[in-house]
Motif scaffolding. Structure first.
Motif, PDB file in Angstrom:
ATOM      1  N   UNK A   4       0.791  -1.222   0.000  1.00  0.00           N
ATOM      2  CA  UNK A   4       0.000   0.000   0.000  1.00  0.00           C
ATOM      3  C   UNK A   4       0.823   1.271   0.000  1.00  0.00           C
ATOM      4  N   UNK A   5       2.100   1.173  -0.302  1.00  0.00           N
ATOM      5  CA  UNK A   5       2.969   2.350  -0.326  1.00  0.00           C
ATOM      6  C   UNK A   5       2.987   2.954  -1.723  1.00  0.00           C
ATOM      7  N   UNK A   6       2.830   4.269  -1.791  1.00  0.00           N
ATOM      8  CA  UNK A   6       2.913   4.979  -3.071  1.00  0.00           C
ATOM      9  C   UNK A   6       4.232   5.727  -3.134  1.00  0.00           C
ATOM     10  N   UNK A   7       5.046   5.367  -4.110  1.00  0.00           N
ATOM     11  CA  UNK A   7       6.327   6.054  -4.296  1.00  0.00           C
ATOM     12  C   UNK A   7       6.096   7.506  -4.690  1.00  0.00           C
ATOM     13  N   UNK A   8       6.916   8.363  -4.151  1.00  0.00           N
ATOM     14  CA  UNK A   8       6.928   9.771  -4.521  1.00  0.00           C
ATOM     15  C   UNK A   8       7.939   9.953  -5.646  1.00  0.00           C
ATOM     16  N   UNK A   9       7.748  10.979  -6.451  1.00  0.00           N
ATOM     17  CA  UNK A   9       8.739  11.273  -7.500  1.00  0.00           C
ATOM     18  C   UNK A   9      10.037  11.696  -6.816  1.00  0.00           C
ATOM     19  N   UNK A  10      11.185  11.113  -7.225  1.00  0.00           N
ATOM     20  CA  UNK A  10      12.456  11.535  -6.629  1.00  0.00           C
ATOM     21  C   UNK A  10      12.671  13.021  -6.827  1.00  0.00           C
ATOM     22  N   UNK A  11      13.326  13.623  -5.851  1.00  0.00           N
ATOM     23  CA  UNK A  11      13.574  15.072  -5.900  1.00  0.00           C
ATOM     24  C   UNK A  11      14.577  15.405  -6.966  1.00  0.00           C
TER      25      UNK A  11
END
Length: 127
Positions: free
Chosen positions: A120-127
């Motif tokens: 259930x984890x949603x990856x964030x766009x890398x900075x």
């Protein structure tokens, strides 16, 4: 995510850290070169905080999208110990582990992404 690593006795001929792209490029004596994202290396650390001290104790590594490598220390003639920007520095990456991570990237990375999704984890766009 404990990995089974077979001894290959391959030795790197060059290791380059590309800080802007957060890629560790490693070339081996058999002519193969792998470009490994820092996030990928971080989530596949074989240190105890990620794989535990025995079977079934693996801890899914989350929130590592923007992690980079800030330092790399040699470990004898067989490995490196990177320091990651999230403070993790206890992982030792042997030449055999790095070769496995490079040669199996196309299988291991999608498997990790599936584990994140299943958790259930949603990856964030890398900075």
């Amino acid at each position: 995510m404990r990995l089974t690593i077979e001894e290959s006795h391959r030795v790197p001929t060059e290791i380059k850290l590309h800080q802007l792209s957060a890629i560790l490029e490693i070339s081996f004596d058999d002519g193969k070169t792998f470009k490994l994202p820092c996030e990928y290396l971080r989530v596949y650390t074989q240190s105890a905080d990620a794989v535990g001290h025995g079977p079934g104790q693996d801890v899914l590594q989350v929130g590592k999208e923007g992690v980079t490598i800030t330092d790399i220390r040699p470990v004898g003639n067989y490995a490196i110990a990177p320091t990651f920007s999230d403070g993790h520095k206890s992982g030792i990456y042997t030449w055999d582990l790095l070769y496995k991570l490079g040669s199996e990237y196309d299988t291991l990375w999608p498997a990790y992404l599936q584990e994140l999704e299943a958790a259930g984890y949603r990856r964030q766009a890398p900075r």
